[in-house]
Design an enzyme around this catalytic site. Structure first.
Site, PDB file in Angstrom:
ATOM      1  N   SER A 142       0.869  -1.194   0.000  1.00  0.00           N
ATOM      2  CA  SER A 142       0.000   0.000   0.000  1.00  0.00           C
ATOM      3  C   SER A 142       0.894   1.229   0.000  1.00  0.00           C
ATOM      4  O   SER A 142       2.062   1.155   0.407  1.00  0.00           O
ATOM      5  CB  SER A 142      -0.861  -0.004   1.279  1.00  0.00           C
ATOM      6  N   TYR A 155      -2.511  -1.251  10.495  1.00  0.00           N
ATOM      7  CA  TYR A 155      -2.438  -1.333   9.024  1.00  0.00           C
ATOM      8  C   TYR A 155      -1.122  -0.732   8.521  1.00  0.00           C
ATOM      9  O   TYR A 155      -0.414  -1.335   7.708  1.00  0.00           O
ATOM     10  CB  TYR A 155      -3.631  -0.590   8.413  1.00  0.00           C
TER      11      TYR A 155
HETATM   12  P1  NDP Z   1     -11.291  -6.147   0.062  1.00  0.00           P
HETATM   13  O1  NDP Z   1     -11.690  -6.063   1.492  1.00  0.00           O
HETATM   14  O2  NDP Z   1     -12.229  -5.691  -0.976  1.00  0.00           O
HETATM   15  O3  NDP Z   1     -10.857  -7.668  -0.280  1.00  0.00           O
HETATM   16  C1  NDP Z   1      -9.993  -8.341   0.602  1.00  0.00           C
HETATM   17  C2  NDP Z   1      -9.878  -9.794   0.201  1.00  0.00           C
HETATM   18  O4  NDP Z   1      -9.054 -10.455   1.190  1.00  0.00           O
HETATM   19  C3  NDP Z   1     -11.214 -10.497   0.185  1.00  0.00           C
HETATM   20  O5  NDP Z   1     -11.282 -11.463  -0.838  1.00  0.00           O
HETATM   21  C4  NDP Z   1     -11.233 -11.180   1.557  1.00  0.00           C
HETATM   22  O6  NDP Z   1     -12.084 -12.314   1.528  1.00  0.00           O
HETATM   23  C5  NDP Z   1      -9.757 -11.553   1.739  1.00  0.00           C
HETATM   24  N1  NDP Z   1      -9.432 -11.758   3.150  1.00  0.00           N
HETATM   25  C6  NDP Z   1      -9.580 -10.882   4.159  1.00  0.00           C
HETATM   26  N2  NDP Z   1      -9.286 -11.466   5.327  1.00  0.00           N
HETATM   27  C7  NDP Z   1      -8.956 -12.753   5.036  1.00  0.00           C
HETATM   28  C8  NDP Z   1      -8.578 -13.866   5.836  1.00  0.00           C
HETATM   29  N3  NDP Z   1      -8.512 -13.801   7.182  1.00  0.00           N
HETATM   30  N4  NDP Z   1      -8.332 -15.050   5.216  1.00  0.00           N
HETATM   31  C9  NDP Z   1      -8.421 -15.156   3.869  1.00  0.00           C
HETATM   32  N5  NDP Z   1      -8.764 -14.129   3.077  1.00  0.00           N
HETATM   33  C10 NDP Z   1      -9.042 -12.943   3.651  1.00  0.00           C
HETATM   34  O7  NDP Z   1      -9.906  -5.378  -0.033  1.00  0.00           O
HETATM   35  P2  NDP Z   1      -9.096  -4.725  -1.265  1.00  0.00           P
HETATM   36  O8  NDP Z   1      -9.345  -5.435  -2.520  1.00  0.00           O
HETATM   37  O9  NDP Z   1      -9.280  -3.268  -1.173  1.00  0.00           O
HETATM   38  O10 NDP Z   1      -7.601  -5.018  -0.750  1.00  0.00           O
HETATM   39  C11 NDP Z   1      -6.747  -5.994  -1.326  1.00  0.00           C
HETATM   40  C12 NDP Z   1      -5.319  -5.677  -0.895  1.00  0.00           C
HETATM   41  O11 NDP Z   1      -4.970  -4.386  -1.377  1.00  0.00           O
HETATM   42  C13 NDP Z   1      -5.138  -5.633   0.625  1.00  0.00           C
HETATM   43  O12 NDP Z   1      -3.905  -6.194   0.982  1.00  0.00           O
HETATM   44  C14 NDP Z   1      -5.142  -4.140   0.920  1.00  0.00           C
HETATM   45  O13 NDP Z   1      -4.448  -3.813   2.083  1.00  0.00           O
HETATM   46  C15 NDP Z   1      -4.473  -3.591  -0.326  1.00  0.00           C
HETATM   47  N6  NDP Z   1      -4.739  -2.183  -0.561  1.00  0.00           N
HETATM   48  C16 NDP Z   1      -6.020  -1.725  -0.769  1.00  0.00           C
HETATM   49  C17 NDP Z   1      -6.247  -0.372  -0.965  1.00  0.00           C
HETATM   50  C18 NDP Z   1      -7.607   0.211  -1.205  1.00  0.00           C
HETATM   51  O14 NDP Z   1      -7.750   1.456  -1.211  1.00  0.00           O
HETATM   52  N7  NDP Z   1      -8.640  -0.599  -1.430  1.00  0.00           N
HETATM   53  C19 NDP Z   1      -5.136   0.598  -0.930  1.00  0.00           C
HETATM   54  C20 NDP Z   1      -3.848   0.001  -0.710  1.00  0.00           C
HETATM   55  C21 NDP Z   1      -3.671  -1.323  -0.527  1.00  0.00           C
HETATM   56  P3  NDP Z   1     -12.930 -12.846   2.788  1.00  0.00           P
HETATM   57  O15 NDP Z   1     -13.389 -11.667   3.568  1.00  0.00           O
HETATM   58  O16 NDP Z   1     -14.012 -13.633   2.157  1.00  0.00           O
HETATM   59  O17 NDP Z   1     -11.961 -13.725   3.540  1.00  0.00           O
END
Ligand code: NDP
Length: 256
Positions: A142, A155
């Protein structure tokens, strides 16, 4: 990408879903994992409808045994993982609070999913990658690996740590045909960020729409499918000299 065996974590929605779809479209076989099997099924439908090959694995990366379980399932189904994309993450939006009031259980959970799981997955896949003298590891960090998220100490620390994991991996195995890089998204239109904008709009007494226009110099948020092309490039053979880098996809929000 030929038919490279790829694992994308957190591929049920958001950035992970966009990456899984794009990687599959480039010809790779894609194993996708998350907790919500209905969301994984939706991603799989999109991949299969476009003619791609996909394997669904529902698991919880907060469990220390999950990485070994997931890697073993892919190995049994297709063979050793050649491309690992550590995308799953918990955002600051889960429970934003100033540091003195920060919830210790959120600290533990965030570090488990955002740092320990990528570390364990990396260790698991490296055994096979070292044997093959080829591998690609891409960590979705990020811009908060460089600048702090207000009221998001866990975070911010987790994303700084993921940058360290990226550079350590790159240095330790770079001479073995394996590269490790991080993509650092800025404010990106996903569920995670939707929740963060609601929190910030209340805190700043402004509208979500107004905050969206300030999300980057583009005057908008980044879209998940504007991040996935870089993942496809970094996973390719052509990217063999790109190693240990943190690459921002943030519309110019920060300059690193
Ligand atoms: P979302 O919350 O939309 O998606 C997150 C994904 O991770 C989901 O598929 C979720 O599935 C999975 N996940 C979360 N917790 C777990 C767990 N305990 N075990 C397995 N899977 C898990 O997030 P984003 O798409 O926004 O984020 C994706 C990545 O990008 C992250 O690492 C985030 O930090 C990073 N990022 C995002 C930004 C943004 O502005 N959106 C900015 C910078 C970085 P489920 O809940 O079903 O397990």
């Amino acid at each position: 990408m030929q038919s490279r065996i790829t694992l994308v974590t957190g591929a049920g929605r958001g950035i992970g879903r966009a990456i899984a779809v794009a990687i599959a479209a480039s010809g790779a076989r894609v194993a996708i994992t998350a907790r919500s099997s209905d969301q994984l099924a939706s991603t799989a439908n999109e991949i299969e409808a476009a003619g791609g090959k996909v394997l669904l694995i529902s698991d919880d990366l907060a469990d220390r045994q999950a990485p070994e379980r997931i890697v073993q399932k892919v190995r049994e189904y297709w063979g050793p993982i050649e491309v690992l994309i550590n995308n799953a993450g918990i955002g600051s939006s889960i429970d934003p609070r100033p540091l003195p009031e920060f919830d210790d259980s959120i600290w533990d959970l965030t570090l488990a999913v955002n740092v320990t799981a990528p570390y364990l997955l990396t260790k698991c896949v490296l055994t096979d990658m070292l044997r093959a003298s080829w591998g690609r590891i891409i960590n979705i960090s990020s811009v908060n690996s460089q600048v702090p998220a207000l009221h998001g100490v866990a975070y911010t620390v987790s994303k700084h740590a993921l940058a360290g994991l990226t550079r350590s991996t790159a240095k330790d195995v770079g001479d073995k045909g394996i590269t490790c890089n991080a993509i650092c998204p800025g404010v990106t239109a996903t569920e995670m960020n939707d929740r963060r904008l609601v929190y910030d709009s209340r805190r700043l007494n402004t509208s979500v729409a107004q905050l969206e226009t300030q999300a980057s110099p583009l005057g908008r948020r980044v879209q998940p499918d504007e991040i996935s092309p870089l993942a496809v490039l970094l996973a390719s053979d052509e990217a063999r000299a790109i190693n240990g880098q943190l690459i921002n996809v943030c519309g110019g929000l920060v300059y690193g």
